[in-house]
Motif scaffolding. Structure first.
Motif, PDB file in Angstrom:
ATOM      1  N   UNK A 217      -5.548  -2.542   3.643  1.00 30.55           N
ATOM      2  CA  UNK A 217      -5.418  -1.393   4.752  1.00 30.55           C
ATOM      3  C   UNK A 217      -6.401  -0.249   4.558  1.00 30.55           C
ATOM      4  N   UNK A 218      -6.879   0.454   5.653  1.00 33.96           N
ATOM      5  CA  UNK A 218      -7.832   1.263   5.416  1.00 33.96           C
ATOM      6  C   UNK A 218      -6.879   2.905   5.031  1.00 33.96           C
ATOM      7  N   UNK A 219      -7.492   3.804   4.892  1.00 29.97           N
ATOM      8  CA  UNK A 219      -6.819   5.073   4.495  1.00 29.97           C
ATOM      9  C   UNK A 219      -5.567   5.340   5.495  1.00 29.97           C
ATOM     10  N   UNK A 220      -5.728   4.986   6.734  1.00 25.70           N
ATOM     11  CA  UNK A 220      -4.930   5.456   7.619  1.00 25.70           C
ATOM     12  C   UNK A 220      -3.838   4.444   7.420  1.00 25.70           C
ATOM     13  N   UNK A 221      -3.999   3.015   7.390  1.00 28.77           N
ATOM     14  CA  UNK A 221      -2.919   2.033   7.103  1.00 28.77           C
ATOM     15  C   UNK A 221      -2.180   2.402   5.948  1.00 28.77           C
ATOM     16  N   UNK A 222      -2.970   2.777   4.825  1.00 21.69           N
ATOM     17  CA  UNK A 222      -2.099   3.255   3.711  1.00 21.69           C
ATOM     18  C   UNK A 222      -1.308   4.413   3.782  1.00 21.69           C
ATOM     19  N   UNK A 223      -1.468   5.506   4.680  1.00 24.44           N
ATOM     20  CA  UNK A 223      -0.752   6.460   4.841  1.00 24.44           C
ATOM     21  C   UNK A 223       0.272   6.220   5.771  1.00 24.44           C
ATOM     22  N   UNK A 224       0.091   5.365   6.731  1.00 17.12           N
ATOM     23  CA  UNK A 224       1.200   5.058   7.501  1.00 17.12           C
ATOM     24  C   UNK A 224       2.311   4.084   7.101  1.00 17.12           C
ATOM     25  N   UNK A 225       1.952   3.268   6.065  1.00 18.61           N
ATOM     26  CA  UNK A 225       3.032   2.513   5.242  1.00 18.61           C
ATOM     27  C   UNK A 225       3.735   3.711   4.244  1.00 18.61           C
ATOM     28  N   UNK A 226       2.880   4.572   3.525  1.00 12.45           N
ATOM     29  CA  UNK A 226       3.481   5.305   3.115  1.00 12.45           C
ATOM     30  C   UNK A 226       4.642   6.270   3.433  1.00 12.45           C
ATOM     31  N   UNK A 227       4.379   6.552   4.820  1.00 13.26           N
ATOM     32  CA  UNK A 227       5.080   7.577   5.546  1.00 13.26           C
ATOM     33  C   UNK A 227       6.325   6.942   5.990  1.00 13.26           C
ATOM     34  N   UNK A 228       6.196   5.461   6.390  1.00 17.90           N
ATOM     35  CA  UNK A 228       7.200   4.648   6.560  1.00 17.90           C
ATOM     36  C   UNK A 228       8.378   4.704   5.427  1.00 17.90           C
ATOM     37  N   UNK A 229       7.814   4.136   4.504  1.00 21.30           N
ATOM     38  CA  UNK A 229       8.527   3.924   3.064  1.00 21.30           C
ATOM     39  C   UNK A 229       9.209   5.209   2.956  1.00 21.30           C
ATOM     40  N   UNK A 230       8.534   6.510   2.788  1.00 19.98           N
ATOM     41  CA  UNK A 230       8.978   7.651   2.751  1.00 19.98           C
ATOM     42  C   UNK A 230      10.500   7.888   3.504  1.00 19.98           C
ATOM     43  N   UNK A 231      10.164   7.770   5.021  1.00 21.09           N
ATOM     44  CA  UNK A 231      11.322   8.010   5.785  1.00 21.09           C
ATOM     45  C   UNK A 231      12.486   7.095   5.403  1.00 21.09           C
ATOM     46  N   UNK A 232      12.106   5.845   5.131  1.00 22.79           N
ATOM     47  CA  UNK A 232      13.091   4.922   4.758  1.00 22.79           C
ATOM     48  C   UNK A 232      14.178   5.293   3.496  1.00 22.79           C
ATOM     49  N   UNK A 233      13.148   5.486   2.278  1.00 26.32           N
ATOM     50  CA  UNK A 233      13.751   5.605   0.762  1.00 26.32           C
ATOM     51  C   UNK A 233      14.324   7.046   0.660  1.00 26.32           C
ATOM     52  N   UNK A 234      13.606   7.973   1.157  1.00 25.20           N
ATOM     53  CA  UNK A 234      13.626   9.409   0.756  1.00 25.20           C
ATOM     54  C   UNK A 234      14.652  10.017   1.823  1.00 25.20           C
ATOM     55  N   UNK A 235      13.832  10.044   3.359  1.00 18.99           N
ATOM     56  CA  UNK A 235      14.546  10.855   4.221  1.00 18.99           C
ATOM     57  C   UNK A 235      15.850  10.439   4.765  1.00 18.99           C
TER      58      UNK A 235
END
Length: 307
Positions: A217-235
């Protein structure tokens, strides 16, 4: 730590076998799609029907499940907004993004964690009931409204959705059996049990096979995945703790069970749904894998802090 790792072991083994099978082309190029459809159409409905038929649906009505539900719905809404406003995805893929952010792996991972960490599976079963009866239909309706763009007969399609979708239909049938107090004979449940036993390995094997595709994934794709994982695992677990402790006054084992279940990683159902409707399976697959990997640390941290 060992208890949590034990819950992950079968997931990694079966997923790894799927990757090996795809890597060496043991089952052919169409195996991933066929296994995914088998899980979605036959195995998962059989498993869910039996689970619902043997469950007490009135158990959904308790404060712990309410707290979990609120945390899930808030994160689900955040996932929809992230996919819509930040990454400009269509409605169907917004639903997959929201599912990746909030829909927990309550079955093949949640149950082992409940047995070895919580010491009781009753709460995680009610979580699974809530997700399947209330969250999954919302996801599937959002997808259906986007994928099937013909407006004529849309209302009729929505009314028919529970009967056209095998997962919802099987779940509702199981709830009906439970509500009526029927005790199904072994002759009727034996073939369903056989199919249901294949649901988790088939879904995980298909997921593992998908890993053979190199994703960059490009930088946008990596950011999207990272944000979804942060919502799931942290938030989501933080939100569950805040709602449970500060708003409802939960303490002790009940609060621990709520936070642990909220901290479970993304269910592979997100990948199965995306595959079934031919949406972006890469995003769902990557979120499942990354959140599962991260949760090995986060669940252990939750256990250390709250026990």
């Amino acid at each position: 730590m060992n208890a949590v790792l034990f819950g992950f072991l079968p997931i990694w083994v079966v997923t790894g076998l799927g990757w090996v099978a795809a890597r060496h082309d043991i089952l052919g190029s169409q195996a991933q799609h066929v296994l995914g459809r088998f899980a979605f159409t036959f195995a998962m409905p059989a498993l869910l029907f039996l689970a619902m038929a043997g469950a007490d649906v009135t158990a959904l009505l308790n404060v712990g499940v309410l707290v979990f539900a609120l945390s899930l719905l808030v994160v689900f809404a955040a996932g929809l907004l992230v996919s819509r406003w930040m990454y400009r995805r269509g409605q169907a893929e917004q639903a997959i993004g929201a599912m990746a952010a909030g829909y927990v792996n309550s079955a093949n991972l949640g149950i082992p964690v409940a047995v070895h960490v919580l010491g009781d599976t009753s709460f995680v079963i009610t979580v699974a009931l809530f997700q399947m009866l209330f969250v999954a239909p919302v996801v599937l309706v959002l997808i259906d409204l986007d994928v099937r763009r013909d407006r004529r007969g849309r209302a009729a399609r929505m009314l028919q959705l529970p009967f056209r979708n095998p997962i919802i239909a099987a779940s509702l049938a199981g709830v009906a059996v439970s509500a009526l107090g029927w005790d199904l004979p072994a002759e009727a449940t034996a073939p369903l049990q056989l199919l249901g036993d294949a649901a988790v390995p088939a879904a995980l094997f298909a997921l593992g096979m998908s890993l053979n595709t190199r994703v960059r994934p490009d930088s946008s794709g990596r950011a999207e995945r990272g944000l979804l994982v942060a919502l799931k695992i942290v938030a989501q677990p933080l939100l569950a703790y805040a709602i449970g402790h500060w708003l409802f006054g939960l303490t002790g084992h009940t609060l621990f069970a709520v936070v642990v279940c909220a901290g479970l990683p993304t269910a592979q159902n997100a990948f199965i749904f995306a595959s079934e409707y031919r949406l972006d399976t890469d995003l769902a697959r990557d979120t499942v894998i990354l959140s599962t990997l991260c949760s090995m640390v986060s669940l252990s941290l939750i256990t250390w802090l709250l026990v």
